[in-house]
Scaffold this active site. Structure first.
Site, PDB file in Angstrom:
ATOM      1  CG  ASP A 105       6.798   0.133   0.750  1.00 10.51           C
ATOM      2  OD1 ASP A 105       6.015   0.426   1.054  1.00 10.51           O
ATOM      3  OD2 ASP A 105       7.919  -1.327   0.447  1.00 10.51           O
TER       4      ASP A 105
ATOM      5  CG  HIS B  55       1.210  -2.150  -2.882  1.00  6.08           C
ATOM      6  ND1 HIS B  55       0.813  -2.800  -2.257  1.00  6.08           N
ATOM      7  CD2 HIS B  55       1.585  -0.854  -2.721  1.00  6.08           C
ATOM      8  CE1 HIS B  55       1.271  -2.531  -1.038  1.00  6.08           C
ATOM      9  NE2 HIS B  55       2.412  -1.611  -1.438  1.00  6.08           N
TER      10      HIS B  55
END
Lengths: 345, 345
Positions: free
Chosen positions: B308, B182
């Site tokens: 997200d 990430h």
């Protein structure tokens, strides 16, 4: 097997590198002396490595005569738009950069006068003296017949997003010539995590540095101030076409949140500027998928061919692009007429 | 207008952020104290800005109950694969990171046990203690039922390409769970040219830092050592799918030229690893062109949906992706079955 001239279109390659021996000798002397690990990595390699790649690039860069023309012929390149190779004059001090740019532009213009059928060129300048840079661009275009200007990303860590450099944008807009943003290695304040993994060069660092520079120019409002300015970036847009959606979204929410003083509202979206003020060349990309993606998202009038000679010199890439599954009219725009229009060839 | 459940497929969002209040309070105390301008930029903003964006993100991050479920319902998200938000435990010292990861994993696993129909999760770990990190990943997967592991790019400027970290890859391969890379902000040795232009965050710096980390892992030979390891990257692959051709070409010529000791030959091309060892999620990308590009170049089994949340929470994006002009079978893979297979939901 050599590639013949194409009966349907000329092949015009628009990001083709050259360096005169006297500037290469200056590069060699500069390695290790200016506190720029990126410069040391790039020119330390090309000027001393015994590898076939470095030797060939080194020799080909310095030729503006028979060898280059033979190489162009072998790959079916009709016309090369030439420029002084990266980092150009930008690794030198400000005064040296200004004077060397003049010398290099004179030399390159002379080569174009010798073979106007095969060569055109864009002009170098020393960004750290913006007024002199603007004068040199005007001289190169008006008196030498050069077709635009080029710079190699940061200059000693400085970016043209700073308004002190904007005379350079003003003169390109006024002369109606394109300004090419070419890669160089990331600056000292950015390069360490790339360099320690061998990723500072064309494999990745170049693209990141150049994409960042383009974004800094876009977000600083350059195109609001100079709405008719046209810029070029190579390597299929340094990935910015693929990033467009996220750039628009995150730039928008960041500006609205007033997170940074330096990020003020723009008149248009990031993607609008990319579609209306930026041309993308295919240097280093003998790859149909990315070319078609950019054509689709930016428009077929915005994407044009480049080889990136001598850093990339692959006949198979020309064959691959000749064979792209796109209409002939679009292929002619890609290889020929976009370049003729943008560089006024 | 709220988005209904889709009769043809579940919508599984695979990169959804959470942070417990006690860790957010630790973030707040850390701002300005660890010599990391990226951390200060990110958490200085989200924990103090009065902007609507920061306030909403700040509140939503801390909810694992009714508010989050209502938000998921409003956007038609059936299942969220949750993770501790960036930079996770990686901004703390090594021992704190190890102990906090354990606490956070316990909390997240408890939320998943409460709503196994709506939540799944991937585990945090402190990379600087690789043996402990591997143990915690094993505990989280085997005992807590977590579906994989996640890390937020660099840890105090260090990258998992260094073999001292490879116990982490080993345990993920052995457990057959995905390892999610990430974004976080670029490290101090890289951030300056991004930060001074307000481009250090999700708009660009995140993607560059994460793409670089993935490339460092790829080029260090991690996938030659752990050929069955599967990793995930978000944001449509952090542009790596678009860069593939150039990565292959320039990595190849650079390795052959022996330019860097750290760049040794690999068993496969960069693009092969991307196609065989990396999954790409659509976090932050409600944009059909990039999704289709990645599906075409990596394969429809390699691209999966993410929202997200709460950094991006847009019903219109779900609508846009529901409407993609691709076969229903591929859409079901994208929204549902790829995630079910990869995370073993």
């Amino acid at each position: 097997m050599a590639i013949a001239k194409n009966p349907d279109y000329k092949r015009i390659a628009t990001e083709e590198a050259w360096a005169p021996t006297h500037i290469i000798e200056r590069f060699q002397k500069l390695v290790g002396t200016i506190g720029d690990p990126g410069f040391d990595s790039l020119w330390g390699f090309y000027s001393t490595s015994p590898s076939q790649r470095a030797q060939q690039v080194f020799a080909r860069l310095q030729d503006l005569g028979e060898r280059r023309l033979a190489d162009m012929d072998a790959c079916g390149i009709d016309v090369a738009v030439l420029s002084l190779t990266s980092p150009g004059v930008q690794c030198f001090d400000a005064a040296t950069a200004t004077s060397l740019a003049r010398v290099a532009n004179d030399e390159l213009a002379e080569a174009c006068r010798q073979r106007p059928d095969r060569f055109a060129a864009v002009a170098s300048f020393g960004p750290l003296e913006p007024a002199n840079a603007a004068k040199e661009i005007e001289r190169a275009v008006s008196q030498l017949g050069m077709k635009g200007a080029i710079f190699n990303s940061h200059t000693h860590g400085q970016y043209l997003s700073d308004p002190k450099f904007w005379d350079i944008f003003a003169v390109c807009e006024q002369l109606q010539v394109p300004l090419y943003l070419h890669p160089q290695t990331p600056p000292p304040a950015m390069i360490k995590p790339f360099l320690e993994a061998g990723l500072d060069g064309a494999v990745f660092g170049f693209g990141v540095e150049t994409g960042l520079h383009m974004l800094r120019i876009l977000t600083s409002g350059v195109f609001d101030r100079f709405p008719k300015l046209q810029m070029c970036i190579g390597h299929m847009g340094e990935a910015l076409p693929y990033w467009m959606y996220r750039l628009d979204y995150m730039h928008g929410v960041t500006v609205r949140s007033k997170r940074y003083e330096c990020l003020q509202p723009l008149q248009r979206r990031i993607s609008d500027y990319l579609k209306e003020n930026v041309y993308v060349t295919s240097s280093g990309y003998g790859w149909e998928p990315a070319i078609r993606f950019a054509q689709q998202e930016l428009g077929v009038d915005r994407v044009l061919y480049a080889m990136d000679y001598p850093y990339e010199y692959e006949a198979d890439e020309v064959r691959a692009l000749d064979s792209m599954n796109i209409p002939l009219a679009d292929k002619k725009k890609f290889f020929q007429t976009n370049a003729e229009r943008i560089f006024r060839l």
